[in-house]
Design an enzyme around this catalytic site. Structure first.
Site, short mmCIF file in Angstrom:
data_model
loop_
_atom_site.label_atom_id
_atom_site.label_comp_id
_atom_site.label_asym_id
_atom_site.label_seq_id
_atom_site.Cartn_x
_atom_site.Cartn_y
_atom_site.Cartn_z
N ASP A 74 -26.86 -34.70 21.46
CA ASP A 74 -27.79 -34.80 20.33
C ASP A 74 -28.99 -33.89 20.57
OD1 ASP A 74 -29.58 -35.61 18.31
OD2 ASP A 74 -28.82 -37.67 18.35
N SER A 118 -30.49 -42.67 13.02
CA SER A 118 -31.65 -41.81 13.23
C SER A 118 -32.93 -42.53 12.78
CB SER A 118 -31.45 -40.49 12.49
OG SER A 118 -32.37 -39.52 12.90
N HIS A 142 -25.83 -35.08 16.76
CA HIS A 142 -26.62 -36.02 15.95
C HIS A 142 -25.78 -36.49 14.76
CE1 HIS A 142 -30.41 -37.91 14.94
NE2 HIS A 142 -30.35 -37.44 13.71
#
Length: 226
Positions: free
Chosen positions: A170, A120, A202
């Site tokens: 996601d 991320s 995610h």
């Protein structure tokens, strides 16, 4: 952000499973609101494939402004737009570069024995920093992230192979960002491979860990070790 923040970059480390001096260094960069211990288990999962690798998962330099439980950030997020990602990643890049230099020096290694792995916001830092190191790292892996400043890739190196892994479900960083990253890297002459994983949100699942381990094992082949 001053380079003095580099003194704050520290986190859990794993020595080589072989017991020998490290021949590779894998630096794992966590996401927004997490910390180093959140991702060091990736290193444990890969130790069997990379017995001579040292692993470190540094904590990002800043605590979340509203978080009392220890979550950290590589840079602040308010607008959550592409310009903010680019400016934030650029600002903290010198801090991460200094940390990488110090870790490599401590282990008597150079960038040809370095891999950066990020999740991320950590993937944003992996791309921002890894693509601009004076000497190219052996490998870059981005999970569930995006490429900051994808339209401004002048001056990047083109020798580090890149793996992009992203969940198709996601809902934090939409998977089209992964496709855009691969296109921008390909246009810039960077070798990249993209895996969009069905049914994944995610996060990193076993499929992603396997892909990452195989990618690192290949990147740290006999011709890339010291």
């Amino acid at each position: 952000m001053s380079a003095s923040f580099s003194s704050l970059l520290d986190g859990p480390r794993l020595a080589p499973a072989s017991g020998n001096p490290a021949r590779q260094l894998v630096v794992i960069l966590h996401g927004y609101g997490a910390d180093g211990p959140d991702l060091i288990d990736l290193g444990r999962a890969w130790q069997g494939q990379l017995p001579d690798a040292a692993f470190v998962a540094p904590n990002a330099p800043e605590p979340l402004p509203f978080e009392a439980l220890g979550g950290r950030q590589w840079f602040a997020l308010q607008e959550r737009d592409l310009n903010e990602y680019r400016l934030g990643a650029q600002a903290v890049q010198p801090v991460l570069d200094r940390f990488l230099d110090d870790e490599l020096s401590r282990l008597s290694l150079d960038d040809s024995s370095l891999a950066l792995v990020g999740f991320s916001q950590g993937a944003m830092m992996t791309f921002q920093c890894g693509l601009r190191r004076p000497s190219p790292p052996a490998a870059l892996i981005g999970y569930s992230g995006l490429l900051p400043g994808a339209s401004q890739l002048d001056g990047i190196n083109t020798q580090s192979p890149v793996l992009i892994v992203h969940g198709q479900e996601d809902d934090v960083v939409a998977c089209y960002h992964a496709e855009a990253a691969q296109q921008a890297l390909d246009d810039a002459g960077v070798s990249s491979s993209l895996h969009l994983l069905s049914g994944l949100g995610h996060s990193i699942d076993e499929r992603g860990m396997v892909l990452g381990g195989r990618f690192l094992e290949k990147a740290f082949g006999p011709d890339r070790t010291t």
